[in-house]
Motif scaffolding. Structure first.
Motif, PDB file in Angstrom:
ATOM      1  N   ALA A   1      46.930  12.322-106.782  1.00 45.66           N
ATOM      2  CA  ALA A   1      47.252  11.733-105.477  1.00 45.66           C
ATOM      3  C   ALA A   1      48.759  11.629-105.278  1.00 45.66           C
ATOM      4  O   ALA A   1      49.287  11.993-104.212  1.00 45.66           O
ATOM      5  CB  ALA A   1      46.606  10.356-105.357  1.00 45.66           C
ATOM      6  N   ALA A   2      49.491  11.152-106.277  1.00 47.33           N
ATOM      7  CA  ALA A   2      50.938  10.994-106.142  1.00 47.33           C
ATOM      8  C   ALA A   2      51.640  12.344-106.087  1.00 47.33           C
ATOM      9  O   ALA A   2      52.634  12.511-105.366  1.00 47.33           O
ATOM     10  CB  ALA A   2      51.488  10.154-107.296  1.00 47.33           C
ATOM     11  N   PHE A   3      51.140  13.317-106.812  1.00 45.20           N
ATOM     12  CA  PHE A   3      51.755  14.642-106.794  1.00 45.20           C
ATOM     13  C   PHE A   3      51.610  15.296-105.421  1.00 45.20           C
ATOM     14  O   PHE A   3      52.543  15.902-104.910  1.00 45.20           O
ATOM     15  CB  PHE A   3      51.131  15.526-107.879  1.00 45.20           C
ATOM     16  N   MET A   4      50.432  15.140-104.823  1.00 43.82           N
ATOM     17  CA  MET A   4      50.227  15.712-103.494  1.00 43.82           C
ATOM     18  C   MET A   4      51.071  14.982-102.451  1.00 43.82           C
ATOM     19  O   MET A   4      51.615  15.606-101.543  1.00 43.82           O
ATOM     20  CB  MET A   4      48.752  15.697-103.127  1.00 43.82           C
ATOM     21  N   LEU A   5      51.191  13.653-102.564  1.00 46.31           N
ATOM     22  CA  LEU A   5      52.043  12.907-101.645  1.00 46.31           C
ATOM     23  C   LEU A   5      53.515  13.223-101.874  1.00 46.31           C
ATOM     24  O   LEU A   5      54.332  13.104-100.958  1.00 46.31           O
ATOM     25  CB  LEU A   5      51.808  11.408-101.787  1.00 46.31           C
ATOM     26  N   GLY A   6      53.855  13.631-103.084  1.00 44.27           N
ATOM     27  CA  GLY A   6      55.238  13.964-103.411  1.00 44.27           C
ATOM     28  C   GLY A   6      55.767  15.149-102.641  1.00 44.27           C
ATOM     29  O   GLY A   6      56.989  15.291-102.472  1.00 44.27           O
ATOM     30  N   PHE A   7      54.913  16.006-102.159  1.00 53.99           N
ATOM     31  CA  PHE A   7      55.367  17.138-101.349  1.00 53.99           C
ATOM     32  C   PHE A   7      55.848  16.688 -99.974  1.00 53.99           C
ATOM     33  O   PHE A   7      56.636  17.369 -99.332  1.00 53.99           O
ATOM     34  CB  PHE A   7      54.270  18.186-101.204  1.00 53.99           C
ATOM     35  N   PHE A   8      55.356  15.532 -99.516  1.00 56.78           N
ATOM     36  CA  PHE A   8      55.772  15.006 -98.219  1.00 56.78           C
ATOM     37  C   PHE A   8      56.868  13.953 -98.356  1.00 56.78           C
ATOM     38  O   PHE A   8      57.769  13.890 -97.540  1.00 56.78           O
ATOM     39  CB  PHE A   8      54.574  14.427 -97.474  1.00 56.78           C
ATOM     40  N   LEU A   9      56.750  13.107 -99.349  1.00 59.44           N
ATOM     41  CA  LEU A   9      57.744  12.058 -99.620  1.00 59.44           C
ATOM     42  C   LEU A   9      58.128  12.171-101.095  1.00 59.44           C
ATOM     43  O   LEU A   9      57.365  11.783-101.976  1.00 59.44           O
ATOM     44  CB  LEU A   9      57.158  10.677 -99.333  1.00 59.44           C
ATOM     45  N   TRP A  10      59.298  12.703-101.383  1.00 61.16           N
ATOM     46  CA  TRP A  10      59.672  13.056-102.748  1.00 61.16           C
ATOM     47  C   TRP A  10      59.655  11.911-103.752  1.00 61.16           C
ATOM     48  O   TRP A  10      59.448  12.155-104.936  1.00 61.16           O
ATOM     49  CB  TRP A  10      61.017  13.771-102.769  1.00 61.16           C
ATOM     50  N   PRO A  11      59.831  10.624-103.370  1.00 64.81           N
ATOM     51  CA  PRO A  11      59.779   9.574-104.401  1.00 64.81           C
ATOM     52  C   PRO A  11      58.415   9.438-105.087  1.00 64.81           C
ATOM     53  O   PRO A  11      58.319   8.841-106.153  1.00 64.81           O
ATOM     54  CB  PRO A  11      60.121   8.292-103.649  1.00 64.81           C
ATOM     55  N   PHE A  12      57.365   9.989-104.493  1.00 65.24           N
ATOM     56  CA  PHE A  12      56.047   9.918-105.121  1.00 65.24           C
ATOM     57  C   PHE A  12      55.939  10.796-106.357  1.00 65.24           C
ATOM     58  O   PHE A  12      54.971  10.706-107.111  1.00 65.24           O
ATOM     59  CB  PHE A  12      54.937  10.282-104.124  1.00 65.24           C
ATOM     60  N   PHE A  13      56.929  11.658-106.594  1.00 63.48           N
ATOM     61  CA  PHE A  13      56.916  12.440-107.820  1.00 63.48           C
ATOM     62  C   PHE A  13      57.146  11.555-109.042  1.00 63.48           C
ATOM     63  O   PHE A  13      56.716  11.885-110.140  1.00 63.48           O
ATOM     64  CB  PHE A  13      57.971  13.551-107.777  1.00 63.48           C
ATOM     65  N   LEU A  14      57.829  10.423-108.876  1.00 66.23           N
ATOM     66  CA  LEU A  14      58.076   9.513-110.004  1.00 66.23           C
ATOM     67  C   LEU A  14      56.792   8.869-110.531  1.00 66.23           C
ATOM     68  O   LEU A  14      56.542   8.888-111.741  1.00 66.23           O
ATOM     69  CB  LEU A  14      59.119   8.466-109.618  1.00 66.23           C
ATOM     70  N   PRO A  15      55.936   8.288-109.669  1.00 61.15           N
ATOM     71  CA  PRO A  15      54.671   7.778-110.206  1.00 61.15           C
ATOM     72  C   PRO A  15      53.759   8.888-110.730  1.00 61.15           C
ATOM     73  O   PRO A  15      52.980   8.670-111.656  1.00 61.15           O
ATOM     74  CB  PRO A  15      54.017   7.041-109.048  1.00 61.15           C
ATOM     75  N   ALA A  16      53.895  10.083-110.150  1.00 60.97           N
ATOM     76  CA  ALA A  16      53.098  11.199-110.657  1.00 60.97           C
ATOM     77  C   ALA A  16      53.517  11.530-112.088  1.00 60.97           C
ATOM     78  O   ALA A  16      52.667  11.769-112.954  1.00 60.97           O
ATOM     79  CB  ALA A  16      53.257  12.426-109.755  1.00 60.97           C
ATOM     80  N   ALA A  17      54.811  11.532-112.342  1.00 58.09           N
ATOM     81  CA  ALA A  17      55.297  11.805-113.694  1.00 58.09           C
ATOM     82  C   ALA A  17      54.890  10.700-114.660  1.00 58.09           C
ATOM     83  O   ALA A  17      54.513  10.962-115.812  1.00 58.09           O
ATOM     84  CB  ALA A  17      56.815  11.964-113.677  1.00 58.09           C
ATOM     85  N   ALA A  18      54.932   9.445-114.210  1.00 55.38           N
ATOM     86  CA  ALA A  18      54.525   8.329-115.060  1.00 55.38           C
ATOM     87  C   ALA A  18      53.028   8.403-115.387  1.00 55.38           C
ATOM     88  O   ALA A  18      52.617   8.149-116.522  1.00 55.38           O
ATOM     89  CB  ALA A  18      54.851   7.002-114.383  1.00 55.38           C
ATOM     90  N   ALA A  19      52.215   8.752-114.396  1.00 58.19           N
ATOM     91  CA  ALA A  19      50.769   8.859-114.622  1.00 58.19           C
ATOM     92  C   ALA A  19      50.453  10.012-115.566  1.00 58.19           C
ATOM     93  O   ALA A  19      49.591   9.892-116.439  1.00 58.19           O
ATOM     94  CB  ALA A  19      50.036   9.040-113.299  1.00 58.19           C
ATOM     95  N   LEU A  20      51.151  11.130-115.420  1.00 54.24           N
ATOM     96  CA  LEU A  20      50.938  12.255-116.316  1.00 54.24           C
ATOM     97  C   LEU A  20      51.359  11.896-117.740  1.00 54.24           C
ATOM     98  O   LEU A  20      50.669  12.235-118.708  1.00 54.24           O
ATOM     99  CB  LEU A  20      51.700  13.488-115.830  1.00 54.24           C
ATOM    100  N   GLY A  21      52.466  11.187-117.877  1.00 56.66           N
ATOM    101  CA  GLY A  21      52.897  10.732-119.198  1.00 56.66           C
ATOM    102  C   GLY A  21      51.903   9.774-119.825  1.00 56.66           C
ATOM    103  O   GLY A  21      51.628   9.854-121.029  1.00 56.66           O
ATOM    104  N   GLY A  22      51.340   8.871-119.018  1.00 54.55           N
ATOM    105  CA  GLY A  22      50.323   7.949-119.523  1.00 54.55           C
ATOM    106  C   GLY A  22      49.073   8.677-119.982  1.00 54.55           C
ATOM    107  O   GLY A  22      48.503   8.363-121.030  1.00 54.55           O
ATOM    108  N   TYR A  23      48.660   9.664-119.201  1.00 53.49           N
ATOM    109  CA  TYR A  23      47.488  10.449-119.599  1.00 53.49           C
ATOM    110  C   TYR A  23      47.740  11.193-120.902  1.00 53.49           C
ATOM    111  O   TYR A  23      46.894  11.203-121.799  1.00 53.49           O
ATOM    112  CB  TYR A  23      47.090  11.436-118.502  1.00 53.49           C
TER     113      TYR A  23
END
Length: 88
Positions: free
Chosen positions: A23-45
């Motif tokens: 979800a955060a990665f897809m939102l990151g294409f529209f609003l770039w700050p969402f790439f940060l939670p996407a990276a954190a979630a991927l790191g957690g996984y």
């Protein structure tokens, strides 16, 4: 002898991390700050997968889909052949 089990809560947490990542990665294409939670979630996984989601006997990693199937059906490890059990 106490049997070794894979924590079921960690399996559910891995699914949550992947959903947040997508979800955060897809939102990151529209609003770039969402790439940060996407990276954190991927790191957690990746941490959960590396630390907890493996065979408790031989240490072989299993993919998330196979572990999800094994949580509800009898399934054996690909490395050592022992039954994968989950701590619920």
């Amino acid at each position: 002898m106490k049997s070794k089990k894979i924590p079921y809560g960690k399996l559910c947490l891995a699914f949550v991390c992947l959903c947040v990542f997508v979800a955060a990665f897809m939102l990151g294409f529209f609003l770039w700050p969402f790439f940060l939670p996407a990276a954190a979630a991927l790191g957690g996984y990746l941490y959960i997968h590396w630390r907890y989601l493996r065979c408790p006997y031989c240490g072989t990693w299993e993919n998330l889909e196979r572990l999800h199937y094994a949580a509800n059906h009898p399934s054996h490890c690909r490395g050592c052949g022992r039954l994968l059990e989950f701590d619920r």
